[in-house]
Design a protein around this motif. Structure first.
Motif, PDB file in Angstrom:
ATOM      1  N   HIS A  64     -21.255 -13.074  -5.854  1.00 31.48           N
ATOM      2  CA  HIS A  64     -22.260 -12.513  -6.886  1.00 31.48           C
ATOM      3  C   HIS A  64     -22.429 -13.291  -8.105  1.00 31.48           C
ATOM      4  CE1 HIS A  64     -22.116  -8.910  -4.261  1.00 31.48           C
ATOM      5  NE2 HIS A  64     -21.123  -8.971  -4.212  1.00 31.48           N
TER       6      HIS A  64
ATOM      7  N   LEU B   4     -18.921  -6.901 -14.270  1.00 29.57           N
ATOM      8  CA  LEU B   4     -18.334  -6.673 -12.952  1.00 29.57           C
ATOM      9  C   LEU B   4     -16.894  -7.347 -13.106  1.00 29.57           C
ATOM     10  CD1 LEU B   4     -17.793  -5.646  -9.908  1.00 29.57           C
ATOM     11  CD2 LEU B   4     -19.081  -7.870  -9.397  1.00 29.57           C
TER      12      LEU B   4
ATOM     13  N   THR C 267     -22.837   2.353  -2.396  1.00 33.42           N
ATOM     14  CA  THR C 267     -22.394   1.709  -3.699  1.00 33.42           C
ATOM     15  C   THR C 267     -22.713   2.408  -4.980  1.00 33.42           C
ATOM     16  OG1 THR C 267     -23.085  -0.301  -2.575  1.00 33.42           O
ATOM     17  CG2 THR C 267     -22.513  -0.448  -4.892  1.00 33.42           C
TER      18      THR C 267
ATOM     19  N   ILE D 254     -22.354   2.863 -10.617  1.00 33.22           N
ATOM     20  CA  ILE D 254     -22.468   2.065  -9.675  1.00 33.22           C
ATOM     21  C   ILE D 254     -21.330   1.077  -9.798  1.00 33.22           C
ATOM     22  CG2 ILE D 254     -24.154   0.569 -11.010  1.00 33.22           C
ATOM     23  CD1 ILE D 254     -25.716  -0.016  -8.200  1.00 33.22           C
TER      24      ILE D 254
ATOM     25  N   HIS E 231     -13.708  -0.909  -3.202  1.00 30.24           N
ATOM     26  CA  HIS E 231     -14.341  -1.730  -2.713  1.00 30.24           C
ATOM     27  C   HIS E 231     -14.117  -2.027  -1.128  1.00 30.24           C
ATOM     28  CE1 HIS E 231     -16.010  -6.009  -1.540  1.00 30.24           C
ATOM     29  NE2 HIS E 231     -14.644  -5.964  -1.005  1.00 30.24           N
TER      30      HIS E 231
HETATM   31  P1  CMP Z   1     -18.077  -3.810  -4.398  1.00 27.11           P
HETATM   32  O1  CMP Z   1     -18.395  -3.362  -3.252  1.00 27.11           O
HETATM   33  O2  CMP Z   1     -16.977  -3.963  -5.049  1.00 27.11           O
HETATM   34  O3  CMP Z   1     -18.999  -5.219  -4.761  1.00 27.11           O
HETATM   35  C1  CMP Z   1     -19.943  -5.772  -5.671  1.00 27.11           C
HETATM   36  C2  CMP Z   1     -19.674  -4.724  -6.997  1.00 27.11           C
HETATM   37  O4  CMP Z   1     -20.879  -4.861  -7.891  1.00 27.11           O
HETATM   38  C3  CMP Z   1     -20.073  -3.504  -6.251  1.00 27.11           C
HETATM   39  O5  CMP Z   1     -19.218  -3.026  -5.304  1.00 27.11           O
HETATM   40  C4  CMP Z   1     -20.838  -2.797  -7.316  1.00 27.11           C
HETATM   41  O6  CMP Z   1     -19.547  -2.013  -7.924  1.00 27.11           O
HETATM   42  C5  CMP Z   1     -21.003  -3.753  -8.605  1.00 27.11           C
HETATM   43  N1  CMP Z   1     -22.639  -3.798  -8.550  1.00 27.11           N
HETATM   44  C6  CMP Z   1     -23.574  -3.686  -7.749  1.00 27.11           C
HETATM   45  N2  CMP Z   1     -24.739  -3.415  -8.371  1.00 27.11           N
HETATM   46  C7  CMP Z   1     -24.423  -3.505  -9.543  1.00 27.11           C
HETATM   47  C8  CMP Z   1     -25.387  -3.034 -10.570  1.00 27.11           C
HETATM   48  N3  CMP Z   1     -26.535  -3.285 -10.739  1.00 27.11           N
HETATM   49  N4  CMP Z   1     -24.686  -2.971 -11.819  1.00 27.11           N
HETATM   50  C9  CMP Z   1     -23.268  -3.227 -11.957  1.00 27.11           C
HETATM   51  N5  CMP Z   1     -22.515  -3.454 -10.794  1.00 27.11           N
HETATM   52  C10 CMP Z   1     -23.080  -3.678  -9.711  1.00 27.11           C
END
Ligand code: CMP
Length: 140
Positions: free
Chosen positions: A54, A63, A93, A111, A117
């Protein structure tokens, strides 16, 4: 269907609210077995490495900061079709989109602070398990 493994993190928003047991209970009730578990404080380097996929996303810095804002519980879960079983019980998510009966519907705050996760494929499950666990720490 085969018994497979997936990787789970109980995130800082959930550990902060003392929800480790409540979240784990929902995982177990979904047919998943905790075959490895440890509570850790992730380093910045670990969080950046874990979420490297990411790193071009606008929310990457936030994050990483969130994931190191408190302890997390990393777990290996085993069960029939574990990746899907875990994703089904986690919910969407964004908690605003999560179905009733899911962990994120019950507990997620946003979010970002979305409590859990879970790996999105068998391939990534193996990579993510190997990132945090040695094979001798996993006891099925
Ligand atoms: P996770 O499954 O841990 O993998 C990536 C993480 O990024 C996801 O869960 C979310 O918690 C986070 N995430 C995804 N989209 C956003 C966003 N638009 N803003 C902030 N965090 C995000």
């Amino acid at each position: 269907m085969a018994v497979t493994r997936t990787f789970s993190i109980i995130k800082p928003d959930a550990t902060r609210r003392n929800l480790t047991g409540a979240v784990t209970k929902m995982l177990e009730e979904a047919g998943l077995r905790v075959v490895a578990s440890k509570r850790i404080q992730m380093t910045k380097e670990q969080a950046e490495g874990f979420y490297a996929v990411h790193k071009e996303r606008p929310f990457f810095g936030e994050l990483v900061d969130f994931m190191i804002s408190g302890p997390v519980v990393v777990q290996v879960l085993e069960g029939e079709n574990a990746v899907k079983a875990n994703r089904d019980v986690m919910g969407a998510t964004n908690p605003a989109d999560a179905d009733e009966g899911t962990i994120r519907k019950a507990y997620a705050e946003s979010i970002e602070a979305n409590s859990v996760h879970g790996s999105d494929s068998d391939e990534n499950a193996k990579i993510e398990i190997d990132f945090f666990f040695n094979e001798d720490e996993i006891v099925g």
